[in-house]
Each structure stands twice: as structure tokens, then as C-alpha cells.
Design a protein around this motif. Sequence first.
Motif, PDB file in Angstrom:
ATOM      1  N   VAL A  53       0.867  -1.175   0.000  1.00  0.00           N
ATOM      2  CA  VAL A  53       0.000   0.000   0.000  1.00  0.00           C
ATOM      3  C   VAL A  53       0.900   1.219   0.000  1.00  0.00           C
ATOM      4  N   ASP A  54       0.568   2.190  -0.837  1.00  0.00           N
ATOM      5  CA  ASP A  54       1.447   3.358  -0.947  1.00  0.00           C
ATOM      6  C   ASP A  54       0.668   4.663  -1.107  1.00  0.00           C
ATOM      7  N   GLU A  55      -0.538   4.710  -0.595  1.00  0.00           N
ATOM      8  CA  GLU A  55      -1.329   5.926  -0.670  1.00  0.00           C
ATOM      9  C   GLU A  55      -1.666   6.390   0.737  1.00  0.00           C
ATOM     10  N   GLY A  56      -0.949   7.392   1.241  1.00  0.00           N
ATOM     11  CA  GLY A  56      -1.231   7.944   2.557  1.00  0.00           C
ATOM     12  C   GLY A  56      -0.008   8.037   3.430  1.00  0.00           C
ATOM     13  N   GLU A  57      -0.248   8.458   4.668  1.00  0.00           N
ATOM     14  CA  GLU A  57       0.776   8.529   5.690  1.00  0.00           C
ATOM     15  C   GLU A  57       0.605   7.323   6.609  1.00  0.00           C
ATOM     16  N   PHE A  58       1.700   6.618   6.872  1.00  0.00           N
ATOM     17  CA  PHE A  58       1.643   5.415   7.679  1.00  0.00           C
ATOM     18  C   PHE A  58       2.584   5.551   8.873  1.00  0.00           C
ATOM     19  N   TYR A  59       2.088   5.091  10.008  1.00  0.00           N
ATOM     20  CA  TYR A  59       2.862   5.160  11.245  1.00  0.00           C
ATOM     21  C   TYR A  59       3.157   3.761  11.789  1.00  0.00           C
ATOM     22  N   GLY A  60       3.075   2.795  10.886  1.00  0.00           N
ATOM     23  CA  GLY A  60       3.410   1.436  11.256  1.00  0.00           C
ATOM     24  C   GLY A  60       2.643   0.427  10.435  1.00  0.00           C
ATOM     25  N   ALA A  61       2.921  -0.854  10.690  1.00  0.00           N
ATOM     26  CA  ALA A  61       2.278  -1.943   9.956  1.00  0.00           C
ATOM     27  C   ALA A  61       2.284  -3.192  10.811  1.00  0.00           C
ATOM     28  N   LYS A  62       1.336  -4.092  10.502  1.00  0.00           N
ATOM     29  CA  LYS A  62       1.254  -5.363  11.210  1.00  0.00           C
ATOM     30  C   LYS A  62       0.814  -6.455  10.242  1.00  0.00           C
ATOM     31  N   ALA A  63       1.332  -7.661  10.435  1.00  0.00           N
ATOM     32  CA  ALA A  63       0.901  -8.817   9.649  1.00  0.00           C
ATOM     33  C   ALA A  63       1.238 -10.079  10.417  1.00  0.00           C
ATOM     34  N   LEU A  64       0.463 -11.118  10.184  1.00  0.00           N
ATOM     35  CA  LEU A  64       0.780 -12.438  10.693  1.00  0.00           C
ATOM     36  C   LEU A  64       1.420 -13.235   9.567  1.00  0.00           C
ATOM     37  N   LEU A  65       2.651 -13.647   9.777  1.00  0.00           N
ATOM     38  CA  LEU A  65       3.426 -14.387   8.777  1.00  0.00           C
ATOM     39  C   LEU A  65       3.557 -15.834   9.232  1.00  0.00           C
ATOM     40  N   ASN A  66       3.212 -16.767   8.342  1.00  0.00           N
ATOM     41  CA  ASN A  66       3.459 -18.153   8.760  1.00  0.00           C
ATOM     42  C   ASN A  66       4.904 -18.539   8.459  1.00  0.00           C
ATOM     43  N   ALA A 124       2.813 -20.193   1.379  1.00  0.00           N
ATOM     44  CA  ALA A 124       3.087 -19.211   2.429  1.00  0.00           C
ATOM     45  C   ALA A 124       2.058 -18.105   2.385  1.00  0.00           C
ATOM     46  N   TYR A 125       1.761 -17.527   3.548  1.00  0.00           N
ATOM     47  CA  TYR A 125       0.801 -16.431   3.595  1.00  0.00           C
ATOM     48  C   TYR A 125       1.262 -15.332   4.549  1.00  0.00           C
ATOM     49  N   ALA A 126       0.711 -14.164   4.328  1.00  0.00           N
ATOM     50  CA  ALA A 126       0.756 -13.052   5.278  1.00  0.00           C
ATOM     51  C   ALA A 126      -0.693 -12.602   5.423  1.00  0.00           C
ATOM     52  N   ARG A 127      -1.218 -12.637   6.626  1.00  0.00           N
ATOM     53  CA  ARG A 127      -2.640 -12.368   6.813  1.00  0.00           C
ATOM     54  C   ARG A 127      -2.870 -11.222   7.782  1.00  0.00           C
ATOM     55  N   ASN A 128      -4.131 -10.777   7.849  1.00  0.00           N
ATOM     56  CA  ASN A 128      -4.503  -9.657   8.708  1.00  0.00           C
ATOM     57  C   ASN A 128      -3.543  -8.487   8.492  1.00  0.00           C
ATOM     58  N   LEU A 129      -3.437  -8.093   7.224  1.00  0.00           N
ATOM     59  CA  LEU A 129      -2.541  -6.998   6.860  1.00  0.00           C
ATOM     60  C   LEU A 129      -3.144  -5.690   7.311  1.00  0.00           C
ATOM     61  N   GLU A 130      -2.395  -4.953   8.146  1.00  0.00           N
ATOM     62  CA  GLU A 130      -2.906  -3.718   8.729  1.00  0.00           C
ATOM     63  C   GLU A 130      -1.845  -2.626   8.691  1.00  0.00           C
ATOM     64  N   VAL A 131      -2.304  -1.392   8.814  1.00  0.00           N
ATOM     65  CA  VAL A 131      -1.422  -0.232   8.909  1.00  0.00           C
ATOM     66  C   VAL A 131      -1.834   0.592  10.117  1.00  0.00           C
ATOM     67  N   VAL A 132      -0.896   1.387  10.627  1.00  0.00           N
ATOM     68  CA  VAL A 132      -1.141   2.264  11.769  1.00  0.00           C
ATOM     69  C   VAL A 132      -1.305   3.686  11.258  1.00  0.00           C
ATOM     70  N   ASP A 133      -2.367   4.373  11.738  1.00  0.00           N
ATOM     71  CA  ASP A 133      -2.599   5.742  11.298  1.00  0.00           C
ATOM     72  C   ASP A 133      -2.026   6.749  12.290  1.00  0.00           C
ATOM     73  N   ARG A 134      -2.200   8.039  11.991  1.00  0.00           N
ATOM     74  CA  ARG A 134      -1.621   9.111  12.810  1.00  0.00           C
ATOM     75  C   ARG A 134      -2.105   9.062  14.261  1.00  0.00           C
ATOM     76  N   ALA A 135      -3.352   8.597  14.458  1.00  0.00           N
ATOM     77  CA  ALA A 135      -3.936   8.524  15.801  1.00  0.00           C
ATOM     78  C   ALA A 135      -3.575   7.235  16.530  1.00  0.00           C
ATOM     79  N   ASN A 136      -2.637   6.463  15.977  1.00  0.00           N
ATOM     80  CA  ASN A 136      -2.169   5.213  16.568  1.00  0.00           C
ATOM     81  C   ASN A 136      -3.252   4.149  16.588  1.00  0.00           C
ATOM     82  N   ASN A 137      -4.059   4.107  15.532  1.00  0.00           N
ATOM     83  CA  ASN A 137      -5.053   3.065  15.346  1.00  0.00           C
ATOM     84  C   ASN A 137      -4.573   2.087  14.282  1.00  0.00           C
ATOM     85  N   LEU A 138      -4.840   0.799  14.490  1.00  0.00           N
ATOM     86  CA  LEU A 138      -4.604  -0.205  13.458  1.00  0.00           C
ATOM     87  C   LEU A 138      -5.826  -0.288  12.562  1.00  0.00           C
ATOM     88  N   ASN A 139      -5.610  -0.180  11.251  1.00  0.00           N
ATOM     89  CA  ASN A 139      -6.685  -0.252  10.268  1.00  0.00           C
ATOM     90  C   ASN A 139      -6.321  -1.259   9.183  1.00  0.00           C
TER      91      ASN A 139
END
Length: 421
Positions: free
Chosen positions: A170-183, A365-380
Motif C-alpha cells: 500500500v502506498d497511498e497515505g501517511e503510515f505510522y506502522g504496519a502489522k501482519a501475521l506471517l506463517n 506461504a501467507y501473510a494475513r490480517n494486513l494492517e497499517v497504523v494511522d496518525r492517531a495510533n489506530n490499526l486499520n
Amino acid sequence: MIMSNSCLDISTIISVFVLLSLFSSVFSSNDFREENESSMPAGEKLNAMEMINAYLRKINKPFVKSFKSPDGDVIDCVFFHLQPAFDIPELREKMSLSLPELPKGHDHIAGNNLEIKQLWNSKGESCPNGTIPIRRTSASDIISISKFGKKYSRKDIPGKSSHEHAIGYVDEGEFYGAKALLNVWKPTVIGNDFSLSQIWVLSNIRGRLANSVEAGWHVNPSENIDGLPRLFTFWTYCISSITAYILKLQPNGYRSGCYNMLCPGFVQTSRTISLGAAISPISTYNGEQYDAAFMIWKDPKSENWWLKVGNEVIGYWPASLFTDLRNHATLIEYGGEVYSGSSGKHTSTQMGSGHFPDEGLGKAAYARNLEVVDRANNLNPASNLQLYTDKPNCYGVTKGYGGVWHNYIYFGGPGYNPKCL
């Protein structure tokens, strides 16, 4: 003080360290015995050996306790304040002992492997209070990484790169982090190749990648002949006052980045996890699948970039290491990468499980529950997820959405095959 807005190759800063590239065939993990004959003059060879030995004395710190892992690793329990990051005066003066503010919603998704496990402490061993476990660095670690050079992302691939990717991004916006579950898998890796699964948090300024923080697992037989998946971090920097200091400490070919704690920078706070050590359990083809949650985020209070794996907060990259990432990231990537320095036919090094993504759950192989962190420190959820692969006949990637996985990708492949030459 050296200041710049551009990422530079270390060899352009300290030309003497190009000696490392001249003796890539001259090492062993203990005493640098030659594996192959080298045409390097004896004087240059001796100089290079002395440089590496000096660096090992600097990076391997005094310890209060040591463990010998079943896989051959040596894990040293080093006092927190003596870890490599604090060789840099500015980081030592600004060390953070406060816990970070976790992103909101960080605990709403469970994996099959919430608590990451490592071989060195599989019988319940732990480092004493006030210390952290650091995998002891060998000469082969330094020289092996120097061969690979800079890691590349999708946005920063040179014309004839030896690095291949299969990712979602994902490359549209401001990101303050990321999360994923990697097997976790144990792909077959050929020769001096490596194979990995990870998340990337990057800044992409006017089409130029500047800073990144990265984490995941990799298999790198050049460092560990057992071929086990190992926890790793990697970070890249542009030249700032701190990174200029790092360059003075670092006689290697890492180019503009550093793995784990092989150079000063990352500050570890965990006393139970060792970067570079083997992780388990491992997924099996058509069998049980095991994954771990990897999360990188910018703490709103300290503005440092923190790493959490499973249930464990591992540590942080100080904000002062970076230029562009001092603010936020502009690009998030999830997926796999293979490095191969071989010429001729395509490498047979596997990515992920070694099977193409269309085989699906239990096989790819998978990466699941792909999320990003927004300015307010929320995972989306990572919206507008796009896909990229260098050579889809060698390593592929697909995406989907649904159920408890939300956004996910399958990725990987066998490498060389009748359609991948």
C-alpha cells in the motif's frame, strides 16, 4: 557532522572498507582459514582480517551469562546499557526506558503462535534481570551479509538486481506502522542465497527510497548451515549525525543498512528474545500451520519506531537514526524476498513454502490480517492493497479478503522450473 538528504553507499564514504569485498572467499566462522585460494595480496588480506577482528571485539560485548544453543549459536546475556546501540553517545544520552503506547486494536487478532519460541531458551532459560540476550557475532556473519549488500524493496530495484520479490503493498497515505501475521516455513536455500518473509515500513520521497525498518524471518545457510528460519530485523538510513558516527564504527559492506545488532542502532529491551536466533514451530506442507504477528509502529510519545513479535515487545529504532522516517512512512510492503548471486539459470532457492500461491492454505506461504497504523495510533485494514512480483513464473503472489483473515496474500514459489529459467 555529515548531513545529506540522499542515501549513500558506505563504500563512497569510507573507501578503505572495500577491502571486505576483496576477501569474500577468505573466512571461516572462527579463525578466517581460507575456503578457497585468493589472489588478494598477503598484506591486504592481513589488514582486512585485522579490521574484522577489531570489529568483532567492538560488537561482541562483555556478558554475565552465556548459553550454547542446540543449533550451535552462542547467546550472551549483556547488560542493557552495554548493548551496541549505546556505543553512539547521542543514543546513550537519550535512551528510553518507558514502555511504548501500543496501537489501538493491537490484540484483537490471534495467531497459532502468539508467543514466539526460540531454540536457545527452549528449556526455559532466560537472561538475568538487567541484561538482554544477544547472539554472538562471528566473522562469517559480517562477511556473509557483506556479500548480499543492500536489500531492496519494490520501489528500489536496480536494473539487474539479484533480489526478487513477491509482495502486497500500500502506498497511498501517511503510515505510522504496519502489522501482519506471517506463517513460518523452512524453504530450501541454495548455496549463498537467502530467502525471507517480512514486513517493510518505508519512506519513499519523490520516488527515492530513503529510510526503512523491516522485520520477519529468513533462512540464510551462509550464516547457519542448519537452514532454520531465524528472526531478523533490517534497517536502512540516510546520512545524519548519528549514521555518520555509525559509518566510523562499521568496517563492512552493509551499504546503507544493518541487520539485527551487527552494528549500533537498534535498542533491544526484551530479555527473552534474541535477534538472529532460530524460531519455531515451523509450518508443514499439507499439515499444521504456524504464524507469528510482526508489528512495527511509531510510538506517539517517544517517536521511536518499535518492534513487537508475538506477545513480546523486542525494542526500538531511535527516531534520531533517520531522516525521512522521523515523520512517517509512505510505503508498506508484506511478503517474500529471495537473494541469489548465481549466474546462468535461475536459482532453485524457494520462497515461502516453495509452492505457488494458488495452492492455498496449508501449502503456500501467507501473510494475513494486513494492517497499517494511522496518525492517531489506530490499526486499520491495509486498503487498496496492490501486488507486485519480479518474475511471476518463479515466485508468485495473490490476494484475498474474508473471514478472520481480512486482507491477506499468498506468495512464494520454487524458483527454477520449466517456466522459470
